[in-house]
Scaffold this motif. Structure first.
Motif, PDB file in Angstrom:
ATOM      1  N   ALA A   1      15.625 -48.208 105.210  1.00  0.00           N
ATOM      2  CA  ALA A   1      15.040 -47.952 103.583  1.00  0.00           C
ATOM      3  C   ALA A   1      15.039 -46.372 103.200  1.00  0.00           C
ATOM      4  O   ALA A   1      14.410 -45.734 102.608  1.00  0.00           O
ATOM      5  N   TRP A   2      16.583 -46.163 103.186  1.00  0.00           N
ATOM      6  CA  TRP A   2      17.131 -44.859 102.717  1.00  0.00           C
ATOM      7  C   TRP A   2      16.812 -44.680 101.292  1.00  0.00           C
ATOM      8  O   TRP A   2      17.213 -45.706 100.412  1.00  0.00           O
ATOM      9  N   THR A   3      16.290 -43.386 100.704  1.00  0.00           N
ATOM     10  CA  THR A   3      16.413 -43.591  99.518  1.00  0.00           C
ATOM     11  C   THR A   3      17.254 -42.013  99.072  1.00  0.00           C
ATOM     12  O   THR A   3      17.718 -41.313 100.044  1.00  0.00           O
ATOM     13  N   TRP A   4      17.743 -41.753  97.796  1.00  0.00           N
ATOM     14  CA  TRP A   4      18.309 -40.571  97.458  1.00  0.00           C
ATOM     15  C   TRP A   4      17.659 -39.456  97.614  1.00  0.00           C
ATOM     16  O   TRP A   4      18.133 -38.246  98.530  1.00  0.00           O
ATOM     17  N   GLN A   5      16.332 -39.320  98.037  1.00  0.00           N
ATOM     18  CA  GLN A   5      15.511 -38.236  98.350  1.00  0.00           C
ATOM     19  C   GLN A   5      15.511 -38.165  99.816  1.00  0.00           C
ATOM     20  O   GLN A   5      15.775 -36.793 100.252  1.00  0.00           O
ATOM     21  N   THR A   6      15.764 -39.096 100.613  1.00  0.00           N
ATOM     22  CA  THR A   6      15.760 -38.848 102.059  1.00  0.00           C
ATOM     23  C   THR A   6      17.286 -38.417 102.509  1.00  0.00           C
ATOM     24  O   THR A   6      17.321 -37.702 103.313  1.00  0.00           O
ATOM     25  N   ALA A   7      18.146 -38.986 101.767  1.00  0.00           N
ATOM     26  CA  ALA A   7      19.623 -38.599 101.970  1.00  0.00           C
ATOM     27  C   ALA A   7      19.683 -37.000 101.595  1.00  0.00           C
ATOM     28  O   ALA A   7      20.369 -36.206 102.398  1.00  0.00           O
ATOM     29  N   LEU A   8      19.089 -36.582 100.636  1.00  0.00           N
ATOM     30  CA  LEU A   8      19.361 -35.177 100.162  1.00  0.00           C
ATOM     31  C   LEU A   8      18.557 -34.460 101.059  1.00  0.00           C
ATOM     32  O   LEU A   8      19.255 -33.110 101.408  1.00  0.00           O
ATOM     33  N   PHE A   9      17.408 -34.805 101.683  1.00  0.00           N
ATOM     34  CA  PHE A   9      16.571 -34.129 102.641  1.00  0.00           C
ATOM     35  C   PHE A   9      17.586 -33.691 103.965  1.00  0.00           C
ATOM     36  O   PHE A   9      17.742 -32.795 104.258  1.00  0.00           O
ATOM     37  N   PHE A  10      18.175 -34.698 104.593  1.00  0.00           N
ATOM     38  CA  PHE A  10      19.011 -34.750 105.684  1.00  0.00           C
ATOM     39  C   PHE A  10      20.161 -33.945 105.197  1.00  0.00           C
ATOM     40  O   PHE A  10      20.864 -33.297 106.438  1.00  0.00           O
ATOM     41  N   ALA A  11      20.779 -34.131 104.166  1.00  0.00           N
ATOM     42  CA  ALA A  11      22.069 -33.376 103.835  1.00  0.00           C
ATOM     43  C   ALA A  11      21.567 -31.778 103.630  1.00  0.00           C
ATOM     44  O   ALA A  11      22.518 -30.989 104.161  1.00  0.00           O
ATOM     45  N   CYS A  12      20.679 -31.465 103.416  1.00  0.00           N
ATOM     46  CA  CYS A  12      20.032 -30.101 103.161  1.00  0.00           C
ATOM     47  C   CYS A  12      20.031 -29.461 104.545  1.00  0.00           C
ATOM     48  O   CYS A  12      20.277 -28.427 104.677  1.00  0.00           O
ATOM     49  N   ILE A  13      19.428 -30.142 105.433  1.00  0.00           N
ATOM     50  CA  ILE A  13      19.016 -29.889 106.794  1.00  0.00           C
ATOM     51  C   ILE A  13      20.585 -29.653 107.641  1.00  0.00           C
ATOM     52  O   ILE A  13      20.785 -28.589 107.969  1.00  0.00           O
ATOM     53  N   ALA A  14      21.497 -30.571 107.180  1.00  0.00           N
ATOM     54  CA  ALA A  14      22.991 -30.473 107.662  1.00  0.00           C
ATOM     55  C   ALA A  14      23.506 -29.083 107.029  1.00  0.00           C
ATOM     56  O   ALA A  14      24.115 -28.538 107.844  1.00  0.00           O
ATOM     57  N   ALA A  15      23.489 -28.966 105.805  1.00  0.00           N
ATOM     58  CA  ALA A  15      24.069 -27.873 105.046  1.00  0.00           C
ATOM     59  C   ALA A  15      23.588 -26.395 105.653  1.00  0.00           C
ATOM     60  O   ALA A  15      24.304 -25.653 106.025  1.00  0.00           O
ATOM     61  N   VAL A  16      22.265 -26.437 105.978  1.00  0.00           N
ATOM     62  CA  VAL A  16      21.716 -25.201 106.283  1.00  0.00           C
ATOM     63  C   VAL A  16      22.160 -24.987 107.907  1.00  0.00           C
ATOM     64  O   VAL A  16      22.402 -23.724 108.142  1.00  0.00           O
ATOM     65  N   LEU A  17      22.383 -26.046 108.702  1.00  0.00           N
ATOM     66  CA  LEU A  17      22.720 -25.858 109.993  1.00  0.00           C
ATOM     67  C   LEU A  17      24.278 -25.620 109.821  1.00  0.00           C
ATOM     68  O   LEU A  17      24.738 -24.646 110.831  1.00  0.00           O
ATOM     69  N   LEU A  18      25.004 -26.030 108.948  1.00  0.00           N
ATOM     70  CA  LEU A  18      26.468 -25.605 108.953  1.00  0.00           C
ATOM     71  C   LEU A  18      26.706 -24.065 108.535  1.00  0.00           C
ATOM     72  O   LEU A  18      27.481 -23.424 109.084  1.00  0.00           O
ATOM     73  N   ILE A  19      25.680 -23.710 107.615  1.00  0.00           N
ATOM     74  CA  ILE A  19      25.694 -22.445 106.929  1.00  0.00           C
ATOM     75  C   ILE A  19      25.383 -21.475 107.871  1.00  0.00           C
ATOM     76  O   ILE A  19      25.953 -20.128 108.295  1.00  0.00           O
ATOM     77  N   MET A  20      24.300 -21.826 108.859  1.00  0.00           N
ATOM     78  CA  MET A  20      23.675 -20.831 110.070  1.00  0.00           C
ATOM     79  C   MET A  20      25.012 -20.709 110.994  1.00  0.00           C
ATOM     80  O   MET A  20      25.154 -19.483 111.658  1.00  0.00           O
ATOM     81  N   THR A  21      25.761 -21.905 111.149  1.00  0.00           N
ATOM     82  CA  THR A  21      26.791 -21.781 112.249  1.00  0.00           C
ATOM     83  C   THR A  21      28.088 -20.746 111.719  1.00  0.00           C
ATOM     84  O   THR A  21      28.334 -20.115 112.545  1.00  0.00           O
ATOM     85  N   GLY A  22      28.245 -20.797 110.347  1.00  0.00           N
ATOM     86  CA  GLY A  22      29.098 -20.090 109.880  1.00  0.00           C
ATOM     87  C   GLY A  22      28.734 -18.524 109.786  1.00  0.00           C
ATOM     88  O   GLY A  22      29.453 -17.679 110.381  1.00  0.00           O
ATOM     89  N   TRP A  23      27.494 -18.207 109.601  1.00  0.00           N
ATOM     90  CA  TRP A  23      26.843 -16.948 109.670  1.00  0.00           C
ATOM     91  C   TRP A  23      26.894 -16.534 111.068  1.00  0.00           C
ATOM     92  O   TRP A  23      27.356 -15.370 111.119  1.00  0.00           O
ATOM     93  N   GLU A  24      26.739 -17.262 111.963  1.00  0.00           N
ATOM     94  CA  GLU A  24      26.759 -16.874 113.456  1.00  0.00           C
ATOM     95  C   GLU A  24      28.186 -16.638 113.767  1.00  0.00           C
ATOM     96  O   GLU A  24      28.428 -15.589 114.789  1.00  0.00           O
ATOM     97  N   ILE A  25      29.040 -17.226 113.378  1.00  0.00           N
ATOM     98  CA  ILE A  25      30.540 -17.147 113.946  1.00  0.00           C
ATOM     99  C   ILE A  25      30.968 -15.821 112.901  1.00  0.00           C
ATOM    100  O   ILE A  25      31.757 -14.997 113.742  1.00  0.00           O
ATOM    101  N   ALA A  26      30.537 -15.468 111.976  1.00  0.00           N
ATOM    102  CA  ALA A  26      30.781 -14.217 111.213  1.00  0.00           C
ATOM    103  C   ALA A  26      30.314 -12.997 111.620  1.00  0.00           C
ATOM    104  O   ALA A  26      31.001 -11.967 111.780  1.00  0.00           O
ATOM    105  N   ARG A  27      28.972 -13.107 111.966  1.00  0.00           N
ATOM    106  CA  ARG A  27      28.342 -12.073 112.580  1.00  0.00           C
ATOM    107  C   ARG A  27      27.399 -12.486 113.715  1.00  0.00           C
ATOM    108  O   ARG A  27      26.221 -12.786 113.589  1.00  0.00           O
ATOM    109  N   PRO A  28      28.053 -12.529 114.877  1.00  0.00           N
ATOM    110  CA  PRO A  28      27.357 -12.784 116.060  1.00  0.00           C
ATOM    111  C   PRO A  28      26.334 -12.034 116.583  1.00  0.00           C
ATOM    112  O   PRO A  28      26.006 -10.939 116.058  1.00  0.00           O
TER     113      PRO A  28
END
Length: 121
Positions: free
Chosen positions: A34-61
């Protein structure tokens, strides 16, 4: 920082497909969730934050360690993100238990709390 937009798109586009519960051939999958676009957007935002944090850690360990703040513990930026996400879950659960208003108010409170955690914890 040119990688942020592609990272966000890589998270959002598959999430929208999951929210529509179809694959490119039109066959339904994950219909039991029973996924809705809101649920998908929520998990997409969490994934995006984790990707951004990973890039930030690579750039500035090192995680930008800080001395004990208002919680009395040493934290890195990853610790502060985890505290913010966990707190947001509890804020939303408390809102559902105590109030009948829309969840947008709980989300606003959670965002304000996340900003405070980023600043002072």
């Amino acid at each position: 920082m040119r990688w942020i937009l592609p990272a966000l798109l890589a998270c959002v586009v598959p999430s929208v497909a999951v929210a529509q519960n179809t694959d490119p051939t039109g066959v339904s999958f994950l219909g039991w969730m029973a996924w809705t676009w809101q649920t998908a957007l929520f998990f997409a935002c969490i994934a995006a934050v984790l990707l951004i944090m990973t890039g930030w850690e690579i750039a500035r360990p090192g995680g930008d360690p800080r001395e004990p703040g208002i919680l009395g513990i040493n934290t890195t930026r990853g610790d502060r993100l985890f505290i913010s996400l966990l707190s947001a879950a509890y804020i939303h659960l408390a809102w559902l238990a105590l109030f009948t208003g829309p969840l947008w108010w709980a989300s606003i409170i959670a965002l304000l709390w996340a900003a405070a955690v980023a600043k002072w914890v």
